[in-house]
Design a protein around this motif. Structure first.
Motif, PDB file in Angstrom:
ATOM      1  N   GLU A 265      -3.642  -5.901  11.261  1.00  0.00           N
ATOM      2  CA  GLU A 265      -4.834  -5.046  11.153  1.00  0.00           C
ATOM      3  C   GLU A 265      -4.680  -3.914  10.134  1.00  0.00           C
ATOM      4  O   GLU A 265      -5.371  -2.901  10.227  1.00  0.00           O
ATOM      5  N   VAL A 266      -3.779  -4.087   9.154  1.00  0.00           N
ATOM      6  CA  VAL A 266      -3.677  -3.117   8.055  1.00  0.00           C
ATOM      7  C   VAL A 266      -4.541  -3.621   6.903  1.00  0.00           C
ATOM      8  O   VAL A 266      -4.499  -4.791   6.551  1.00  0.00           O
ATOM      9  N   ASN A 267      -5.352  -2.717   6.351  1.00  0.00           N
ATOM     10  CA  ASN A 267      -6.197  -3.060   5.211  1.00  0.00           C
ATOM     11  C   ASN A 267      -5.319  -3.117   3.958  1.00  0.00           C
ATOM     12  O   ASN A 267      -4.780  -2.108   3.521  1.00  0.00           O
ATOM     13  N   LYS A 268      -5.203  -4.299   3.388  1.00  0.00           N
ATOM     14  CA  LYS A 268      -4.260  -4.506   2.270  1.00  0.00           C
ATOM     15  C   LYS A 268      -4.617  -3.649   1.050  1.00  0.00           C
ATOM     16  O   LYS A 268      -3.754  -3.026   0.450  1.00  0.00           O
ATOM     17  N   ALA A 269      -5.906  -3.616   0.705  1.00  0.00           N
ATOM     18  CA  ALA A 269      -6.324  -2.867  -0.485  1.00  0.00           C
ATOM     19  C   ALA A 269      -6.039  -1.378  -0.318  1.00  0.00           C
ATOM     20  O   ALA A 269      -5.538  -0.721  -1.238  1.00  0.00           O
ATOM     21  N   ASN A 270      -6.335  -0.831   0.864  1.00  0.00           N
ATOM     22  CA  ASN A 270      -6.074   0.601   1.111  1.00  0.00           C
ATOM     23  C   ASN A 270      -4.582   0.892   1.068  1.00  0.00           C
ATOM     24  O   ASN A 270      -4.147   1.941   0.575  1.00  0.00           O
ATOM     25  N   MET A 271      -3.785  -0.037   1.594  1.00  0.00           N
ATOM     26  CA  MET A 271      -2.337   0.155   1.601  1.00  0.00           C
ATOM     27  C   MET A 271      -1.793   0.190   0.172  1.00  0.00           C
ATOM     28  O   MET A 271      -0.981   1.053  -0.181  1.00  0.00           O
ATOM     29  N   ILE A 272      -2.261  -0.733  -0.659  1.00  0.00           N
ATOM     30  CA  ILE A 272      -1.799  -0.793  -2.062  1.00  0.00           C
ATOM     31  C   ILE A 272      -2.215   0.492  -2.795  1.00  0.00           C
ATOM     32  O   ILE A 272      -1.445   1.065  -3.566  1.00  0.00           O
ATOM     33  N   LYS A 273      -3.449   0.952  -2.530  1.00  0.00           N
ATOM     34  CA  LYS A 273      -3.919   2.190  -3.179  1.00  0.00           C
ATOM     35  C   LYS A 273      -3.045   3.373  -2.773  1.00  0.00           C
ATOM     36  O   LYS A 273      -2.692   4.210  -3.604  1.00  0.00           O
ATOM     37  N   LYS A 274      -2.683   3.432  -1.485  1.00  0.00           N
ATOM     38  CA  LYS A 274      -1.846   4.536  -0.992  1.00  0.00           C
ATOM     39  C   LYS A 274      -0.469   4.503  -1.688  1.00  0.00           C
ATOM     40  O   LYS A 274       0.060   5.541  -2.069  1.00  0.00           O
ATOM     41  N   ILE A 275       0.090   3.303  -1.830  1.00  0.00           N
ATOM     42  CA  ILE A 275       1.385   3.184  -2.519  1.00  0.00           C
ATOM     43  C   ILE A 275       1.248   3.673  -3.957  1.00  0.00           C
ATOM     44  O   ILE A 275       2.072   4.439  -4.467  1.00  0.00           O
ATOM     45  N   HIS A 278       1.094   7.465  -4.372  1.00  0.00           N
ATOM     46  CA  HIS A 278       2.402   8.134  -4.345  1.00  0.00           C
ATOM     47  C   HIS A 278       3.030   8.115  -5.741  1.00  0.00           C
ATOM     48  O   HIS A 278       3.687   9.070  -6.140  1.00  0.00           O
ATOM     49  N   ARG A 279       2.815   7.008  -6.473  1.00  0.00           N
ATOM     50  CA  ARG A 279       3.328   6.926  -7.853  1.00  0.00           C
ATOM     51  C   ARG A 279       2.523   7.871  -8.750  1.00  0.00           C
ATOM     52  O   ARG A 279       3.085   8.646  -9.520  1.00  0.00           O
ATOM     53  N   PHE A 280       1.196   7.826  -8.615  1.00  0.00           N
ATOM     54  CA  PHE A 280       0.313   8.614  -9.474  1.00  0.00           C
ATOM     55  C   PHE A 280       0.511  10.109  -9.262  1.00  0.00           C
ATOM     56  O   PHE A 280       0.502  10.893 -10.205  1.00  0.00           O
ATOM     57  N   ASP A 281       0.687  10.514  -7.984  1.00  0.00           N
ATOM     58  CA  ASP A 281       0.867  11.937  -7.657  1.00  0.00           C
ATOM     59  C   ASP A 281       2.301  12.408  -7.883  1.00  0.00           C
ATOM     60  O   ASP A 281       2.649  13.539  -7.523  1.00  0.00           O
ATOM     61  N   ARG A 282       3.130  11.515  -8.387  1.00  0.00           N
ATOM     62  CA  ARG A 282       4.533  11.822  -8.700  1.00  0.00           C
ATOM     63  C   ARG A 282       5.339  12.232  -7.468  1.00  0.00           C
ATOM     64  O   ARG A 282       6.336  12.935  -7.561  1.00  0.00           O
ATOM     65  N   GLY A 286      10.089   6.522  -8.738  1.00  0.00           N
ATOM     66  CA  GLY A 286      10.809   5.293  -9.086  1.00  0.00           C
ATOM     67  C   GLY A 286       9.950   4.079  -9.332  1.00  0.00           C
ATOM     68  O   GLY A 286      10.433   3.047  -9.781  1.00  0.00           O
ATOM     69  N   ILE A 287       8.627   4.155  -9.053  1.00  0.00           N
ATOM     70  CA  ILE A 287       7.748   2.992  -9.192  1.00  0.00           C
ATOM     71  C   ILE A 287       7.076   3.021 -10.557  1.00  0.00           C
ATOM     72  O   ILE A 287       6.543   4.043 -10.973  1.00  0.00           O
ATOM     73  N   SER A 288       7.106   1.870 -11.259  1.00  0.00           N
ATOM     74  CA  SER A 288       6.409   1.820 -12.549  1.00  0.00           C
ATOM     75  C   SER A 288       5.045   1.153 -12.418  1.00  0.00           C
ATOM     76  O   SER A 288       4.123   1.477 -13.148  1.00  0.00           O
ATOM     77  N   GLU A 289       4.898   0.210 -11.460  1.00  0.00           N
ATOM     78  CA  GLU A 289       3.610  -0.482 -11.323  1.00  0.00           C
ATOM     79  C   GLU A 289       3.506  -1.116  -9.942  1.00  0.00           C
ATOM     80  O   GLU A 289       4.497  -1.541  -9.357  1.00  0.00           O
ATOM     81  N   VAL A 290       2.269  -1.162  -9.416  1.00  0.00           N
ATOM     82  CA  VAL A 290       1.995  -1.860  -8.150  1.00  0.00           C
ATOM     83  C   VAL A 290       0.911  -2.894  -8.429  1.00  0.00           C
ATOM     84  O   VAL A 290      -0.140  -2.554  -8.972  1.00  0.00           O
ATOM     85  N   ARG A 291       1.197  -4.158  -8.080  1.00  0.00           N
ATOM     86  CA  ARG A 291       0.232  -5.235  -8.350  1.00  0.00           C
ATOM     87  C   ARG A 291      -0.023  -6.054  -7.090  1.00  0.00           C
ATOM     88  O   ARG A 291       0.897  -6.304  -6.312  1.00  0.00           O
ATOM     89  N   ASP A 292      -1.266  -6.501  -6.931  1.00  0.00           N
ATOM     90  CA  ASP A 292      -1.607  -7.433  -5.852  1.00  0.00           C
ATOM     91  C   ASP A 292      -1.716  -8.819  -6.478  1.00  0.00           C
ATOM     92  O   ASP A 292      -2.645  -9.107  -7.231  1.00  0.00           O
ATOM     93  N   GLU A 293      -0.743  -9.666  -6.185  1.00  0.00           N
ATOM     94  CA  GLU A 293      -0.726 -11.018  -6.749  1.00  0.00           C
ATOM     95  C   GLU A 293      -1.117 -12.070  -5.700  1.00  0.00           C
ATOM     96  O   GLU A 293      -0.811 -13.236  -5.834  1.00  0.00           O
ATOM     97  N   SER A 294      -1.800 -11.623  -4.639  1.00  0.00           N
ATOM     98  CA  SER A 294      -2.204 -12.548  -3.578  1.00  0.00           C
ATOM     99  C   SER A 294      -3.222 -13.554  -4.123  1.00  0.00           C
ATOM    100  O   SER A 294      -4.065 -13.205  -4.956  1.00  0.00           O
TER     101      SER A 294
END
Length: 809
Positions: A265-275, A278-282, A286-294
């Motif tokens: 019951e976790v919303n995948k899109a919201n979870m990816i945005k939250k991750i 954290h990268r965008f807000d510095r 350590g993260i350079s990119e987050v991708r959804d390859e589903s």
């Protein structure tokens, strides 16, 4: 005739209490909570029954969803079409339901929270396993009640050939009650039912040898067997559900985290945005990119990392700060005997077993009656065939069908039902072979009647039938477990080194409070020249540091600023830095005294501070490692009117020298200053005369050759050897450093310690004149000399600040 109005004078709380009580009862019993027997809420039950009744079953073609929704609303559930369609869609979503009860063609939503297509576009039918919930419903196995307008009948519960409440779970919020029952693996639940039937007093520990815990449709890793056990014993418990993640190597020494299963019951899109936030807000460097390859082959989220970053550390941070790991709280409330009840594992299994016993008993009674009725007819037909000629003769002599039946009953003692069967018999059946067929049927019926009678009279036989049917369901529908269960909840520890990639930077701090970090590339491009700074400012600190380091900035108000280097603004060498007050709030008159960089705070060192009123204190370096640093932190408790003039890092230094405005110098061992906490005021370092105050403090290493450079308010400067001052005790007056003049005496602006290694002294006057003085150009003189003039007080102004500029290598 006029109608008179009628008023009732009732207390408001009584009226509201009564109305809300009735409303709550309805919500609890008939909307939000599932039944303990079939695990369905009323709207779900009505959808399944409506589809079954209309023949919209697994063995037939799909049918428009709108047709089913209209049927449900029109016949059973007089509520909004949206709520019915949403309930129907949920029953078809394989990431929400462990065993889907509705099959749907078309867009039925997604794990990203996308809405399904409108009901006019989608098609649906019952799934094969939903057929097991409805099996034998036509055999008077469950109670039927009139629907909302008394035009039809609807079931109060479904026969349920498998324990749907545990298999598919349930979630809902009603008035005063909520429920959260997780889904489970079908084969494990059925094994638990079978164990409970064989051993009615089986404990939770025994049951957990077969039913290991929840099994979510989205898989994932479940942690906390103790929480599962507590939930099975009490109805409430807590587990942790985390994503399934693997670290994969990439070319060039990089790594990526690949997530293939996420919590239930976790919303995948919201979870990816939250991750990604954290990268965008510095917050996570350590993260350079987050991708959804589903895609339609399965879920795949890729988190690409920067070079030389600890992937497991990043993963731990994401587990702690995003929905990559969530807590799941069991709250196993269901309607049992028309009441909301907190269910344990045993009570759920028992409720289902009792239900199945009732269903199989009623079904057996129905089948037995059918078999007996048919047996009666077969007996009549066999008797008729044995006297066929007489029967035919009797029928031919009759006026009509009714007369024929009456004649058969009176002449041969047939019953009404037997007579009806005989007169309805077709002529082609009147052959010699039919008697054997009827005899075989009679034998078969007798066997069936004996079996059904046995089931109804023997509890053991009844139990065996139920077990046999459950085993058949298990064989047909069992699927491998999707969620992995781990015994302990893993403690997550996050270090700053994990969150921040190691990167070399140049950190600069100016006297006026402008701070920045600059990349070595920007520094090299400028060749270290053209550093951006105001004309009135000068560089207080410049150092080659790492983003994983921390700097401490000490201020004149007795505070320090804890500043991780990675959180400093990244600004080009030739651009002005950001003012410290935009990072932490400073007082209007607060200025920076000194800056010290640290890799960590483990060293056996201390911070020494000195105030204008001659107070001295030391605190252990470990005390300066803080978790919260959004504001300035107290390092010296100053009296009103006092300010801090010095902060230094004590490592190998053994002595302290304090100079006062009226030209007294005191030298004493650092051992005389005890180590105390951050918020203390310290001890007296120098015994001041009236109107005198401390202007400088210098930490001394007795083994090193050090010299003192003194600058006066009249623009004179002189250099003295340290040996001019003997080591004494703390809190003494000290010795004189200048010859006292009656008219216009010299007052000390500052004393600076030098090592004689080519340093320079910067003198700034009240008129903004700045003079750089090479220490080597000054000749050592004794304590009583007033030195030589380096500035003209009249033209250049009175010296106000003096700094040592270290010569760069």
């Amino acid at each position: 005739m006029t109608q008179t109005e009628r008023f009732q004078d009732l207390p408001l709380e009584e009226v509201i209490g009564d109305r809300f009580g009735r409303y709550s009862k309805y919500i609890i019993q008939d909307r939000a909570l599932p039944d303990a027997r079939d695990g369905l809420k009323p709207v779900q039950r009505r959808i399944l029954y409506a589809m079954y009744k209309e023949g919209n079953t697994n063995d037939k073609a799909f049918r428009k969803s709108a047709k089913t929704v209209g049927n449900v609303i029109g016949n059973y559930h007089p509520h909004g079409d949206t709520s019915v369609y949403e309930a129907m869609v949920r029953l078809s979503q394989d990431w929400k339901i462990r065993h889907m009860l509705v099959e749907m063609h078309g867009n039925n939503g997604s794990m990203d929270g996308d809405s399904p297509a409108a009901m006019r576009y989608t098609e649906a039918r019952l799934s094969a396993i939903a057929g097991e919930l409805l099996r034998d419903i036509d055999k008077r196995t469950v109670e039927f009640i009139p629907n909302f307008d008394d035009s039809d009948m609807e079931p109060t519960v479904l026969p349920a050939s498998f324990p749907n409440l545990l298999v598919n779970g349930s979630t809902g919020i009603s008035a005063g009650y909520a429920t959260d029952i997780p889904p489970h693996a079908l084969h494990e639940v059925l094994d638990a039912v079978l164990m409970r039937m064989d051993k009615p007093n089986a404990t939770v520990d025994e049951l957990m040898t077969v039913i290991h815990g929840p099994d979510f449709p989205t898989g994932g890793i479940i942690q906390g067997v103790d929480g599962i056990k507590k939930a099975y014993e009490t109805g409430r418990g807590k587990i942790v559900v985390r994503s399934k993640a693997d670290v994969e190597p990439l070319k060039g020494g990089k790594e990526q985290i690949v997530i293939t299963e996420i919590p239930f019951e976790v919303n995948k899109a919201n979870m990816i945005k939250k991750i990604d936030d954290h990268r965008f807000d510095r917050k996570l460097e350590g993260i350079s990119e987050v991708r959804d390859e589903s895609d339609r082959t399965g879920l795949r989220i890729v988190i690409e990392l920067k070079k030389d970053v600890d992937a497991n550390g990043i993963l731990n941070y994401l587990y702690k700060n995003t929905d990559l790991q969530v807590s799941y709280n069991f709250n196993m409330v269901a309607i049992y005997k028309r009441r909301p009840t907190m269910m344990t594992l045993q009570s759920m299994l028992d409720a289902y077993i009792d239900h199945r016993k009732e269903i199989v008993t009623k079904r057996s009674e129905y089948d037995l009656q059918k078999a007996k009725d048919r047996m009666h007819i077969v007996d009549g037909l066999m008797k008729a065939l044995s006297i066929l000629d007489k029967v035919i003769k009797t029928i031919r002599a009759s006026k009509d069908k009714r007369d024929a039946k009456n004649n058969l009953i009176s002449s041969f003692e047939f019953s009404e039902a037997q007579a009806e069967a005989i007169v309805s018999l077709q002529l082609y059946r009147l052959t010699n072979t039919d008697i054997t067929e009827l005899q075989n049927e009679a034998a078969s019926l007798k066997k069936t009647i004996d079996e059904l009678t046995g089931i109804l009279t023997s509890a053991t036989k009844l139990k065996n039938v139920i077990k046999k049917e459950l085993s058949a369901v298990r064989k047909q529908f069992a699927e491998p477990r999707r969620s992995v269960i781990e015994e302990k909840i893993q403690e997550i520890t996050i270090t700053r080194e994990v969150m921040i990639p190691s990167e070399d930077v140049i950190v600069t701090v100016t006297k006026e409070g402008y701070v920045k970090r600059t990349s070595p590339r920007s520094h090299a491009a400028s060749n270290g020249q053209g550093f951006a700074m105001k004309d009135s400012d000068h560089l207080l600190y410049e150092g080659n540091l790492n983003t994983q380091n921390t700097i401490l900035l000490f201020t004149s108000n007795g505070n320090f600023v804890y500043q991780p280097v990675n959180e400093l603004p990244d600004i080009k060498w030739k651009d002005l830095g950001q003012h410290l007050s935009s990072i932490v709030q400073l007082e209007p008159n607060e200025s920076i005294l000194s800056v010290y960089p640290f890799e960590n705070f483990d060293a056996d060192a201390s911070i020494l501070t000195v105030s204008k009123q001659g107070m001295v204190k030391r605190s252990a370096l470990q005390d300066y490692h803080v978790q919260r640093y959004s504001r300035t932190i107290k390092t010296m408790n100053l009296k009103k009117g006092d300010s801090m003039i010095f902060a230094g890092l004590v490592t190998d230094e053994t002595e302290l020298f304090i100079a006062t405005n009226q030209a007294y110098g005191v030298r004493f061992p650092l051992d005389e200053v005890p180590i105390t906490g951050l918020r203390t005021a310290g001890v007296k370092g120098v015994n001041l005369k009236d109107n005198d105050f401390a202007v400088s403090a210098i930490m001394l290493d007795a083994e090193e050759k050090q010299e003192l450079v003194l600058v006066t308010n009249r623009g004179a400067a002189k250099k003295m050897k340290l040996q001019e001052f003997e080591t004494g005790g703390r809190a003494k007056r000290g010795v004189v450093m200048l010859r006292e003049l009656k008219a216009n005496p010299h007052r000390v602006v500052a004393v600076v310690g030098t090592s004689g290694r080519g340093e320079e002294i910067l003198i700034e006057t009240a008129k903004g004149v700045r003079l750089t003085l090479a220490v080597n150009n000054l000749k050592p003189v004794d304590r009583y000399s007033n030195g030589s003039f380096v500035l003209d007080e009249g033209t250049d102004g009175t010296p106000v600040t003096v700094y040592r500029l270290e010569k760069k290598e």
